[in-house]
Design an enzyme around this catalytic site. Structure first.
Site, short mmCIF file in Angstrom:
data_model
loop_
_atom_site.label_atom_id
_atom_site.label_comp_id
_atom_site.label_asym_id
_atom_site.label_seq_id
_atom_site.Cartn_x
_atom_site.Cartn_y
_atom_site.Cartn_z
N SER A 47 0.79 -1.23 0.00
CA SER A 47 0.00 0.00 0.00
C SER A 47 0.82 1.28 0.00
CB SER A 47 -0.93 0.01 1.22
OG SER A 47 -1.84 -1.06 1.19
N PRO A 53 1.83 4.91 4.72
CA PRO A 53 3.17 4.53 5.17
C PRO A 53 3.19 3.11 5.71
CG PRO A 53 2.12 5.92 6.82
CD PRO A 53 1.21 5.92 5.62
N PHE A 55 5.32 0.49 8.39
CA PHE A 55 5.60 0.71 9.80
C PHE A 55 7.08 0.88 10.12
CE2 PHE A 55 1.41 -1.11 9.74
CZ PHE A 55 0.74 -0.44 10.74
N ASN A 127 -2.55 -5.77 6.41
CA ASN A 127 -2.97 -4.37 6.27
C ASN A 127 -4.35 -4.12 6.88
OD1 ASN A 127 -0.58 -4.02 4.91
ND2 ASN A 127 -1.50 -4.24 2.88
N ASP A 129 -6.07 -1.23 5.96
CA ASP A 129 -6.58 -0.11 5.18
C ASP A 129 -7.80 -0.43 4.33
OD1 ASP A 129 -5.44 -1.54 2.96
OD2 ASP A 129 -3.53 -0.53 3.32
N HIS A 146 -4.66 -8.84 10.93
CA HIS A 146 -4.48 -7.84 11.98
C HIS A 146 -5.69 -6.92 12.08
CE1 HIS A 146 0.19 -8.35 11.72
NE2 HIS A 146 -0.43 -9.41 12.23
N CYS A 154 -16.94 -2.08 21.21
CA CYS A 154 -16.50 -1.73 22.56
C CYS A 154 -15.42 -2.71 23.00
CB CYS A 154 -17.68 -1.76 23.53
SG CYS A 154 -17.23 -1.57 25.27
N CYS A 157 -17.29 -4.79 26.45
CA CYS A 157 -18.40 -5.74 26.28
C CYS A 157 -18.52 -6.27 24.85
CB CYS A 157 -19.72 -5.10 26.72
SG CYS A 157 -20.29 -3.78 25.61
N CYS A 183 -22.55 0.23 30.19
CA CYS A 183 -21.15 -0.11 29.93
C CYS A 183 -20.31 1.15 29.73
CB CYS A 183 -21.04 -1.00 28.69
SG CYS A 183 -19.33 -1.42 28.25
N GLY A 219 5.20 -7.45 -0.33
CA GLY A 219 5.33 -6.28 0.54
C GLY A 219 5.23 -6.53 2.02
#
Length: 478
Positions: A47, A53, A55, A127, A129, A146, A154, A157, A183, A219
């Site tokens: 990307s 960017p 990491f 990614n 995104d 990820h 939340c 809960c 909550c 990538g």
């Protein structure tokens, strides 16, 4: 960490499946029907041409640039423990990275083209995104290992939060709270933070590379587990093709591994040329992103890197500026402007000091400064959170009951009217008393009898965000 780097296979070692270790042979395998269950593994390098960017790259990497912010460490912006204490840095950053501001690259569209041709078995991506979805890759073929910005909930809960309201909170940089009144926990996008488990979809589909007949790696640094283990699950004899700036993991150590080192888009175009798909791919991509964005992405790698560095400086400057503005706000200003209270945060006078909360360290719990002050390194973080939450519409993030408690507590702290002059606290160590402007200028507090020890200045307990009502009452603030 990730896979250990392995030595590249000896050139004299013949491949088992491919004619030779080249993109030409990979393309022949696909065209001849030898690769009909293709698994793709992608990371942030996919990307970067879109302007997002990665990491870890020097100068242009997100962590490198976040290091200039007043954070305990750059990665803490994605740390769940830090988020619970101080959600503002993440919300400020999320506004800059939120979907809708970036367009897919030609590499994203190539994966969608594989799906259109019935060749994509599964896409595993690090990614967040959502550009794979925008490019047209079917959702059931995507494993966002990820997480992503696609949904949110939340953190306490696990109740889902509406998309429209989340976008509004992200745009304001104001942390959202759970829709359940009982909550009112913090809400964050379903991005996997440090300290959280990967989504169940990752583990449910983790065996897919073992049944693949071709593995494409694009990538990714293959440095984060368990994602990095996906590349080694491909069976011996299954070609693995790496599109990346450098060799990573153990890709290149097997007889049928093909290394295409450089930026992802250039490598993908070469494979598309070998497949005879180049015109179809280019048209599909340009129709999706538009000519202006296509030309921007086609600029030289050097120009893109310079643009990326400028963009990173702008992004971090924006986040830094917003955090500074939030830090300058105090609770008195918020009370005067809105007279509201963040749920679980009792009104308190600016600058007050008092009992410290537990400092969590690697060796266990110990007494010290509060977790938030210790980690963030800034004063007034509670007021910053209150100020951000108070930016919303009336009633947004603040319950009626909380407002009433805030008003009640404020009234209780007001000095009671008296027919006599009000005199302030001791002025200094010499025992002199301050005079009040109310009443005669000669009115003074009667002196203490000789030998009376000086009274200590009152220390007011500090109330930190997300304390329960019982904890607030026990702090003697209310």
């Amino acid at each position: 960490m990730g896979n250990e780097n392995s030595s590249i296979v000896d050139e004299s070692t013949p491949p088992q499946t491919l004619k030779d270790r080249s993109l030409t042979s990979v393309a022949e395998l696909i065209k001849n029907g030898g690769a009909r269950r293709i698994v793709v593994i992608t990371g942030a390098g996919l990307s970067t041409a879109a302007g997002i960017p990665d990491f870890r790259s020097p100068k242009t990497g997100l962590y490198h640039n976040l290091a200039r912010l007043n954070l305990p460490y750059a990665e803490c912006v994605f740390d769940i423990s830090y988020f619970r204490e101080n959600p503002l840095p993440f919300y400020m950053l999320a506004k800059e990275l939120y979907p809708g501001k970036f367009s897919p690259t030609i590499s994203h569209v190539f994966i969608a083209l594989l799906a259109n041709k019935g060749l994509l078995r599964m896409l595993f991506t690090q990614n967040i995104d959502c550009l794979e979805r925008v490019a047209g890759v079917p959702g059931h073929r995507i494993v966002e290992a990820h997480g992503s910005f696609a949904t949110q909930r939340c953190i306490d809960c696990m109740t889902e939060f509406p998309d429209k309201e989340m976008r509004e909170h992200i745009e304001r940089g104001a942390p959202a709270l759970c829709v359940r009144p009982e909550c009112r926990g913090l809400v964050k996008p379903d991005i996997v933070f440090f300290g959280e488990q990967l989504p169940s979809a990752f583990f449910e589909n983790r065996s897919a590379p073992a049944s693949a007949d071709l593995l494409l790696v694009l990538g990714t640094s293959l440095s984060v587990q368990p994602f990095a283990s996906l590349s080694i699950m491909a069976a011996e004899g299954v070609p693995r093709v790496l599109f990346n700036k450098e060799k990573v993991g153990d890709v290149g150590s097997r007889a049928d591994d093909v290394l295409c080192l450089g930026d992802c888009d250039s490598g993908v175009r070469k494979l598309a040329d070998e497949l005879g798909w180049r015109d179809e791919l280019e048209q599909m991509w340009r129709d999706l992103v538009g000519e202006k964005e296509a030309e921007r992405q086609l600029s030289s790698v050097k120009e893109r890197e310079a643009d990326m560095e400028d963009e990173m400086n702008r992004l971090v400057d924006s986040v830094e500026h917003k955090l500074e503005l939030a830090d300058q706000a105090d609770e008195d200003a918020v009370a005067n402007a809105r007279q509201v209270q963040v749920p679980g945060l009792a009104p308190a006078e600016a600058g007050q000091e008092g009992p410290k909360t537990t400092d969590i360290g690697s060796s266990g719990s110990q007494t010290g400064t509060s977790v938030q002050d210790k980690m963030a390194g800034r004063e007034g973080s509670e007021a910053s959170y209150a100020a951000a939450a108070a930016q919303g519409e009336d009633g947004d993030d603040v319950t009626k009951d909380a407002r009433e408690k805030a008003d009640s507590a404020k009234e209780q702290r007001q000095p009671q009217p008296s027919s006599e002059s009000q005199v302030g606290p001791d002025a200094g160590a010499d025992g002199d008393k301050k005079k009040n402007n109310v009443g005669s200028s000669s009115d003074e507090k009667p002196p203490e009898p000789p030998g009376t020890p000086p009274k200590p200045k009152p220390v007011k307990p500090q109330v930190t965000p997300f304390m329960t009502t019982e904890e607030v009452k026990g702090s003697s603030v209310l």
